[in-house]
Design a protein around this motif. Structure first.
Motif, mmCIF file in Angstrom:
data_model
loop_
_atom_site.group_PDB
_atom_site.id
_atom_site.type_symbol
_atom_site.label_atom_id
_atom_site.label_comp_id
_atom_site.label_asym_id
_atom_site.label_seq_id
_atom_site.Cartn_x
_atom_site.Cartn_y
_atom_site.Cartn_z
ATOM 1 N N TYR A 94 1.038 -7.786 -7.976
ATOM 2 C CA TYR A 94 0.417 -8.265 -6.847
ATOM 3 C C TYR A 94 0.418 -6.524 -6.623
ATOM 4 O O TYR A 94 -1.233 -6.387 -6.462
ATOM 5 C CB TYR A 94 1.011 -7.880 -5.761
ATOM 6 C CG TYR A 94 0.163 -7.829 -4.383
ATOM 7 C CD1 TYR A 94 -0.170 -8.746 -3.655
ATOM 8 C CD2 TYR A 94 1.340 -7.460 -4.021
ATOM 9 C CE1 TYR A 94 -0.937 -8.254 -2.069
ATOM 10 C CE2 TYR A 94 0.708 -6.607 -2.824
ATOM 11 C CZ TYR A 94 -0.189 -7.602 -1.873
ATOM 12 O OH TYR A 94 -0.697 -7.039 -0.766
ATOM 13 N N PHE A 95 0.386 -5.642 -7.006
ATOM 14 C CA PHE A 95 0.343 -4.051 -6.527
ATOM 15 C C PHE A 95 -0.364 -3.353 -7.009
ATOM 16 O O PHE A 95 -2.178 -2.408 -7.014
ATOM 17 C CB PHE A 95 1.835 -3.205 -7.232
ATOM 18 C CG PHE A 95 2.929 -3.883 -6.350
ATOM 19 C CD1 PHE A 95 2.614 -3.821 -4.843
ATOM 20 C CD2 PHE A 95 4.510 -3.165 -7.167
ATOM 21 C CE1 PHE A 95 4.262 -4.030 -4.008
ATOM 22 C CE2 PHE A 95 5.439 -3.374 -6.453
ATOM 23 C CZ PHE A 95 4.986 -3.820 -4.913
ATOM 24 N N SER A 99 -3.802 -2.369 -5.880
ATOM 25 C CA SER A 99 -4.653 -0.658 -5.986
ATOM 26 C C SER A 99 -6.309 -0.959 -6.318
ATOM 27 O O SER A 99 -7.224 0.001 -6.016
ATOM 28 C CB SER A 99 -3.753 -0.498 -7.619
ATOM 29 O OG SER A 99 -1.958 -0.131 -7.099
ATOM 30 N N THR A 305 10.829 -5.190 -3.888
ATOM 31 C CA THR A 305 9.072 -5.473 -3.678
ATOM 32 C C THR A 305 10.031 -3.983 -3.074
ATOM 33 O O THR A 305 8.632 -2.701 -3.378
ATOM 34 C CB THR A 305 9.456 -6.316 -2.826
ATOM 35 O OG1 THR A 305 9.106 -7.709 -3.604
ATOM 36 C CG2 THR A 305 7.184 -5.862 -2.654
ATOM 37 N N GLY A 309 7.317 -0.683 -4.312
ATOM 38 C CA GLY A 309 6.157 -0.311 -3.884
ATOM 39 C C GLY A 309 6.115 1.128 -3.232
ATOM 40 O O GLY A 309 4.674 1.527 -3.899
ATOM 41 N N ASN A 313 2.689 0.958 -4.783
ATOM 42 C CA ASN A 313 2.189 0.121 -4.259
ATOM 43 C C ASN A 313 1.240 1.469 -3.462
ATOM 44 O O ASN A 313 1.542 0.731 -1.857
ATOM 45 C CB ASN A 313 2.317 -0.973 -3.608
ATOM 46 C CG ASN A 313 1.975 -1.576 -2.512
ATOM 47 O OD1 ASN A 313 0.266 -2.079 -3.256
ATOM 48 N ND2 ASN A 313 1.731 -1.955 -1.667
ATOM 49 N N ASP A 315 -1.826 1.864 -0.941
ATOM 50 C CA ASP A 315 -3.096 1.746 -1.256
ATOM 51 C C ASP A 315 -3.713 2.582 -0.814
ATOM 52 O O ASP A 315 -4.611 3.059 -1.179
ATOM 53 C CB ASP A 315 -2.947 0.120 0.158
ATOM 54 C CG ASP A 315 -2.275 -0.718 -1.045
ATOM 55 O OD1 ASP A 315 -2.914 -0.492 -1.850
ATOM 56 O OD2 ASP A 315 -1.423 -1.364 -0.090
ATOM 57 N N ASN A 399 0.021 3.079 3.292
ATOM 58 C CA ASN A 399 0.801 2.827 1.964
ATOM 59 C C ASN A 399 2.527 1.990 2.897
ATOM 60 O O ASN A 399 3.344 0.543 2.251
ATOM 61 C CB ASN A 399 1.481 3.938 1.378
ATOM 62 C CG ASN A 399 0.528 4.694 1.048
ATOM 63 O OD1 ASN A 399 -0.685 4.453 0.458
ATOM 64 N ND2 ASN A 399 0.725 5.840 0.803
ATOM 65 N N ASN A 403 2.804 -1.275 2.064
ATOM 66 C CA ASN A 403 4.020 -2.123 1.573
ATOM 67 C C ASN A 403 4.840 -2.829 1.999
ATOM 68 O O ASN A 403 5.711 -5.027 1.779
ATOM 69 C CB ASN A 403 5.002 -0.853 1.170
ATOM 70 C CG ASN A 403 5.066 -0.247 0.190
ATOM 71 O OD1 ASN A 403 4.416 -1.024 -1.315
ATOM 72 N ND2 ASN A 403 4.922 0.803 -0.100
ATOM 73 N N ALA A 406 3.227 -7.049 1.526
ATOM 74 C CA ALA A 406 3.922 -7.539 -0.187
ATOM 75 C C ALA A 406 4.951 -7.539 0.355
ATOM 76 O O ALA A 406 5.082 -8.850 -0.008
ATOM 77 C CB ALA A 406 3.736 -5.468 -0.777
#
Length: 462
Positions: A94-95, A99, A305, A309, A313, A315, A399, A403, A406
């Motif tokens: 998923y990460f 991204s 996670t 993340g 993760n 973003d 970010n 997370n 997520a």
């Protein structure tokens, strides 16, 4: 007689008032004062930076023990190791996808706005750009090797999140294999977790001082002129992050988990305020772990996670690097074609993992990535130094939001989430304990039950 008989019925227990709302009111006031001081006395405001740095360092001090306790308790209480592997695999997949989505969105917006057109680069700006290349960012192979700590204890003393994650995973699987013999160790770690969260709740009372110092220093060092000259880039970046969070992540949360993104963010409002005032998403990492467990996501999902993340993760950082790269290229008078943009951005995607945990990672990663892949663009990095801290606000908020979403999504996909509890928590029926940051029965080690079709009905009856 009946009328004169004193009422001997026991008094109702007094409900403890949550006094922490005063703390966050104080944070808001401190932010406003910090902005005022930064605008009126900029030179003095810059000297207040250690206040913000000190508070963030206090929070970072707690991150490694909290991650270790959370992961060990989560994995140690699950009998099937395959379940933990499934959580990690789904989370990393998923990460990577998100991204790439964040990079694509930044690419589209950057090509539409062209915010760097018409700017001029001086020799001083070029020198400033080269100064931003951080020696701490590692190439991919060295980055993987750096995850292995020098000793078992050094992962905690050096404050490396991924090293702590590795040690915690090994300890969790070892306790899982020990079975009942490992229960005394798990109970000891439970008590340590309660102690650490109690210390964290005490540290949080320094948040107003840290927020005041951090905001005052940022406003005092950047000034109004820097904001005016780069307003287009800042506005475009903020709007892009807003659309990504509330449209892309909001749609995913609604479709997959059936939740409203505004309800989730309202539940996490205090964490967003903390990040906004300190410009650091790490300052809210321990509280995110505690709140996601309170929300109803299982310990293994939260423990794997959230820490992963925070390194993989990013973003907001992806959107930032995309738009900043295009901005610099336009400002230098060397706009890149789509064929040049995509390889550069994919390289920056990998480079960002090598800078995980580096202080000021956004700017350092951008400068280091450009130095390795397209050195001519490093000259323009100095253009955005003045507003990088303001852009880091949106980076950190995005970010953090990514997370949080997520964690809920991975919990839903792995069926490791209590949907009834989620609805009750978001409705305000089960308030979060700000004093201990843990539920009253949260320290009890128990096997995570396999999902049942009638599980929600039984929970609803209970």
């Amino acid at each position: 007689m009946a009328a004169s008989t004193p009422d001997t019925a026991p008094a109702a227990p007094r409900v403890k008032r949550d006094r922490t709302h005063y703390l966050y009111i104080a944070v808001i006031v401190a932010v406003a004062l910090g902005i005022g001081v930064g605008l009126i006395w900029p030179d003095a405001a810059v000297e207040l930076k250690p206040l913000g740095t000190g508070f963030v360092n206090l929070i970072k001090m707690m991150i490694s023990p909290i991650i270790f306790c959370t992961i060990v308790l989560g994995i140690g209480s699950v009998r099937k190791a395959a379940k933990v592997g499934a959580v990690g695999g789904i989370a990393l997949g998923y990460f990577l996808v998100m991204s790439l989505v964040a990079l694509a969105i930044g690419l589209v917006v950057g090509n539409v706005l062209h915010p760097g057109d018409g700017l001029h680069i001086t020799n001083a700006i070029k020198a400033t750009g080269h100064d931003q290349v951080s020696p701490d960012a590692l190439p991919p192979v060295d980055f993987v090797l750096s995850i292995i700590p020098t000793t078992f204890v050094s992962a905690f003393t050096e404050g490396q999140v991924l090293q702590t994650l590795l040690v915690a995973l090994l300890a969790g699987f070892a306790l899982q294999a020990m079975g009942s013999a490992g229960q005394p160790v798990l109970r000891g770690i439970e008590h340590i977790q309660r102690l650490v969260f109690r210390i964290l709740s005490m540290v949080m009372w320094a948040a107003p001082i840290g927020a005041f110092g951090a905001i005052a220093a940022v406003v005092g060092s950047a000034g109004v002129d820097a904001l005016k000259s780069l307003a287009v880039l800042m506005l475009g970046f903020y709007v892009t992050c807003f659309l990504f969070v509330f449209i892309v992540l909001g749609a995913l949360l609604r479709v997959v988990a059936g939740l409203n993104v505004f309800s989730l963010f309202k539940y996490l409002a205090r964490e967003f305020l903390l990040i906004l005032s300190t410009s650091s998403s790490e300052s809210a990492l321990p509280r995110l772990i505690a709140k996601m467990e309170h929300l109803g996501v299982s310990r293994p999902v939260v423990g794997i996670t959230v820490p992963t993340g925070y390194s993989f993760n990013l973003d907001g950082t992806m959107i930032y690097m995309t738009m900043a790269s295009l901005y610099i290229a336009d400002a230098l008078g060397t706009p890149m074609s789509i064929g040049e943009q995509i390889p550069l951005l994919l390289f920056l995607l990998l480079a960002s993992k090598g800078a995980a945990g580096v202080s000021g990672a956004g700017l350092a990663t951008l400068a280091g990535g450009l130095q390795s892949h397209k050195p001519a663009l490093v000259d323009g990095v100095g253009l955005i130094v003045g507003i990088d801290r303001f852009m880091s606000e949106a980076r950190a908020l995005t970010n953090f939001a990514g997370n949080a979403v997520a964690t809920v999504l991975v919990g839903t996909w792995t069926k490791e989430i209590d949907k009834v509890r989620v609805r009750r928590v978001l409705a305000g029926e089960l308030p979060f304990d700000e004093t201990t940051l843990l539920d009253e029965g949260g320290a009890e080690v128990k096997e995570v039950p396999e999902p049942r079709e009638d599980g929600e009905k039984e929970l609803a009856k209970a």
